[in-house]
Every structure is written in C-alpha cells, then in structure tokens.
Scaffold this motif. Structure first.
Motif, short mmCIF file in Angstrom:
data_model
loop_
_atom_site.label_atom_id
_atom_site.label_comp_id
_atom_site.label_asym_id
_atom_site.label_seq_id
_atom_site.Cartn_x
_atom_site.Cartn_y
_atom_site.Cartn_z
N LYS A 179 0.81 -1.21 0.00
CA LYS A 179 0.00 0.00 0.00
C LYS A 179 0.85 1.27 0.00
O LYS A 179 0.46 2.29 -0.57
CB LYS A 179 -0.93 0.01 1.22
CG LYS A 179 -2.12 -0.94 1.09
CD LYS A 179 -3.04 -0.80 2.29
CE LYS A 179 -4.33 -1.61 2.08
NZ LYS A 179 -5.17 -1.03 1.01
N ALA A 180 2.03 1.20 0.64
CA ALA A 180 2.89 2.38 0.74
C ALA A 180 3.84 2.51 -0.45
O ALA A 180 4.54 3.51 -0.58
CB ALA A 180 3.70 2.32 2.03
N HIS A 181 3.88 1.46 -1.31
CA HIS A 181 4.76 1.45 -2.49
C HIS A 181 6.24 1.56 -2.09
O HIS A 181 7.02 2.31 -2.68
CB HIS A 181 4.40 2.58 -3.46
CG HIS A 181 2.97 2.55 -3.91
ND1 HIS A 181 2.47 1.55 -4.72
CD2 HIS A 181 1.92 3.38 -3.63
CE1 HIS A 181 1.19 1.77 -4.94
NE2 HIS A 181 0.82 2.87 -4.30
N VAL A 182 6.59 0.83 -1.05
CA VAL A 182 7.99 0.75 -0.61
C VAL A 182 8.29 -0.72 -0.34
O VAL A 182 7.42 -1.59 -0.45
CB VAL A 182 8.25 1.59 0.67
CG1 VAL A 182 8.00 3.06 0.41
CG2 VAL A 182 7.37 1.09 1.83
N SER A 183 9.54 -1.02 0.00
CA SER A 183 9.92 -2.40 0.30
C SER A 183 9.50 -2.76 1.73
O SER A 183 9.32 -1.89 2.60
CB SER A 183 11.42 -2.59 0.15
OG SER A 183 12.11 -1.91 1.18
N ALA A 184 9.36 -4.06 1.96
CA ALA A 184 9.04 -4.54 3.31
C ALA A 184 10.16 -4.19 4.29
O ALA A 184 9.90 -3.94 5.47
CB ALA A 184 8.82 -6.05 3.28
N ALA A 185 11.40 -4.16 3.79
CA ALA A 185 12.52 -3.78 4.65
C ALA A 185 12.37 -2.34 5.14
O ALA A 185 12.65 -2.03 6.31
CB ALA A 185 13.84 -3.95 3.90
N GLN A 203 13.31 -9.77 1.53
CA GLN A 203 13.16 -11.07 2.17
C GLN A 203 13.64 -11.08 3.62
O GLN A 203 13.18 -11.89 4.43
CB GLN A 203 13.93 -12.13 1.38
CG GLN A 203 13.71 -13.57 1.82
CD GLN A 203 12.37 -14.15 1.36
OE1 GLN A 203 11.48 -13.39 0.98
NE2 GLN A 203 12.23 -15.45 1.41
N ALA A 204 14.55 -10.17 3.96
CA ALA A 204 15.17 -10.18 5.29
C ALA A 204 14.16 -10.11 6.44
O ALA A 204 14.33 -10.83 7.45
CB ALA A 204 16.18 -9.04 5.39
N THR A 255 16.59 -15.93 -2.50
CA THR A 255 17.16 -17.27 -2.32
C THR A 255 18.37 -17.23 -1.40
O THR A 255 18.57 -18.13 -0.56
CB THR A 255 17.55 -17.87 -3.67
OG1 THR A 255 16.38 -17.95 -4.50
CG2 THR A 255 18.15 -19.26 -3.53
N ALA A 256 19.18 -16.18 -1.53
CA ALA A 256 20.36 -16.05 -0.67
C ALA A 256 19.97 -15.85 0.79
O ALA A 256 20.62 -16.38 1.69
CB ALA A 256 21.22 -14.88 -1.16
N VAL A 257 18.89 -15.09 1.02
CA VAL A 257 18.42 -14.89 2.40
C VAL A 257 17.93 -16.21 2.98
O VAL A 257 18.23 -16.55 4.14
CB VAL A 257 17.32 -13.82 2.45
CG1 VAL A 257 16.73 -13.72 3.86
CG2 VAL A 257 17.87 -12.46 2.03
#
Length: 329
Positions: free
Chosen positions: A10-16, A88-89, A297-299
């Motif tokens: 909704k905020a158009h940003v990353s989850a991080a 993903q972090a 995948t790396a995370v």
C-alpha cells in the motif's frame, strides 16, 4: 492479520523499509511524508508487531556489495539483487547492514552472517570467512570452497538466443562481452557469457573469434567496442549478443551514429533485462535474470546456514528466459 508486505504494498515501498520505519530506525533515508504514510497505513490495517520473546536474538547480516553505491546506480543488476535481499530479510527478522565496494573493514566483528554480492578474490573470501563462516555468495561461484552460492543460468538462456538467430538463417553473430577484476586487483574475472556463447555457437559450427569484442560492462565500453567492430570488420554481423544492458545501450548508440538500422540491418540481444532494456529506443530484447529471486534465495540460504545443524553447502542456479522487444525481428 496485516503483515509488513501488506503495508509495503500500500505504501509502495519495500518490506525492509516498512520494518525499519516501524522499528524507529532514524538512520533510514526516507522522507517524513513516507515515514508518516507508513505509520498511518500500519494503524489503518491494525498492524501489531509480533511480541517475540527472543527478539534479543535478532540476527545481523552484513550485505557485502562489490560495487560502490554510485556504480550500483549505473548497473541496476546488482541493485535489484540487493532489493530482493532487503525484501526477504524481514521474514527472518534479519537486520541488514550494507557494505559497499568491499569495504570489509566496516563489517562488525560480531556479525551473525554475510551475504556477498559480486566477484571476490581468494584473499577477500578468506577475510570474510574470518569475520564469519556463515557466508553466502551471489553471482560468484564459491561452491567448491564450501559456501552456498546463488547463480543465474547463463548456458541455457544464451543457447536459446543463438538458436533463435540461427532459426532466422543468421550465422554471422557477434559478441560484445566484459572482463573485470576484483576490487583488490588480485583476481581477473572472465565473462562466463563468453564461454556460454562459444559453446552455443560451436553447436552450430559458426563460432568466430574475430567477431568477439571485449569491454568492461559499462555503457561507454559497449559504445567503443561496437565502434571498433564497425571500423575493423569488412562486413558487420547481422546480429550481436551483448553481455549486459548498459553495454548493449552503448552499442546501440554507436550503431545509430553510423545510421545502421536496428533491427533491420543488425539485431541485438542483451543479457540481464534490467529497466534499461525497455528505456532505450529501440527497446532491447534481453535474457531476463531472476535478480530479485536471487536475493531472496540467498536470504533463505543464510537462514538455513544459521539454524540448520545439518546444513550442507548448496549451489542454486535460477532459470533465465528470453524477453523479445524491438531490437530483434
């Protein structure tokens, strides 16, 4: 129950970014409006932070990027991988510490693990291992040394490109590729795409060394190598495979200056399929690499390294696919 990803969407940003705002990370570089918007959305969605009794055990992961921050802006391939990591972090409550341009002295000695993006010399690998043996590599095959490695599939994607050109009765196919060195200049990194290109061309018995031009993965290099091809070859190949999008955009500029029509006279197929490919004119056909998924995948891999007592090193190769645009017929 609302999640960080719900707020991020909704905020158009990353989850991080959402995680850092909700944890009152004042070092995060976002506008006051963005910060306020995230907090408002979290309130509207009735988001509640999980009350993890083991929050004091949050893991701190160093993200070692061999590019400088400014160079990352020029070649979006590694930026997209980094964004996949940072998205993903939060799934594992990882706190990510960015380290640019292999500034290994900036890595805290109490770090829980490292994810290294790019190309590294043996000395650099050993330095990171001394800091933490919990180490995952992206885009650098360190599997033989016992480390988890995440790579794109060079061979199949490039084989498909060559097969496509051959299906159009094109046998004179040029290559513009790159060569680099690690930031400590102790390792020369050959372009795996050259090997894949040669292998695919040999399958049809049409490989010619004189049609291969070596640059350094920059737009200017692509421009100069295409200029060199135009100048030195009696007949310019009817198709080129070019190792990344910045070089392909530079090559396209050189062709346009010489009034050589793309794709009517020369077709171009690039590699990586970053946003650059669709911003130039004509738009570039490109081999799409699952960059965000490589980061994710790396995370997942570093989480397994940290938590699985039966963990064994893995090499994960992610598929590529062809994206056709205006630079090919």
């Amino acid at each position: 129950m609302a999640t960080l990803r719900d707020i991020a969407k909704k905020a158009h940003v990353s989850a991080a970014t959402v995680s850092r705002v909700l944890n009152n990370d004042l070092t995060l570089s976002v506008t006051d409006q963005t910060r306020a918007n995230i907090l408002k959305i979290a309130t509207d969605l009735n988001y509640q932070k999980a009350n993890h009794k083991n929050s004091r055990f949050q893991k701190h992961i160093a993200l070692v990027q061999w590019y400088s921050e400014s160079k990352e802006q020029d070649d979006l391939y590694y930026m997209m991988i980094r964004e996949g990591i940072e998205q993903q972090a939060p799934k594992y409550s990882f706190e990510i510490l960015r380290i640019f341009h292999n500034n290994l002295e900036q890595i805290p000695t109490d770090i829980d693990g490292l994810i290294a993006i790019g190309k590294f010399s043996s000395d650099q690998v050993m330095t990171m291992k001394r800091i933490s043996s919990n180490l995952v590599f992206i885009d650098d095959d360190q599997f033989a040394k016992g480390f988890d490695t995440v790579l794109p599939d060079f061979n199949y994607g490039i084989e498909q490109v060559i097969d496509y050109f051959v299906s159009q009765n094109i046998s004179d196919i040029g290559l513009i590729y790159g060569e680099e060195s690690s930031t400590d200049d102790k390792r020369i990194i050959s372009d795996f795409r050259y090997d894949s290109f040669q292998q695919a061309m040999n399958k049809h018995s049409i490989f010619k060394t004189k049609l291969c031009f070596k640059g350094d993965f920059t737009k200017e290099s692509g421009y100069q190598q295409m200029k060199q091809a135009i100048k030195t070859l009696p007949n310019l190949p009817k198709a080129f495979f070019i190792s990344n999008d910045p070089m392909a955009s530079g090559a396209l500029k050189a062709l346009q200056e010489e009034q050589i029509s793309v794709p009517n006279q020369v077709q171009i197929f690039s590699f990586n399929d970053t946003s650059i490919a669709s911003l130039v004119n004509p738009e570039l056909s490109s081999v799409a690499v699952a960059t965000v998924q490589m980061g994710e995948t790396a995370v997942d891999a570093i989480q397994d390294v940290l938590t699985n007592p039966r963990h064994v090193a893995k090499k994960v190769i992610l598929a590529t696919k062809l994206v056709f645009r205006q630079s090919t017929n």
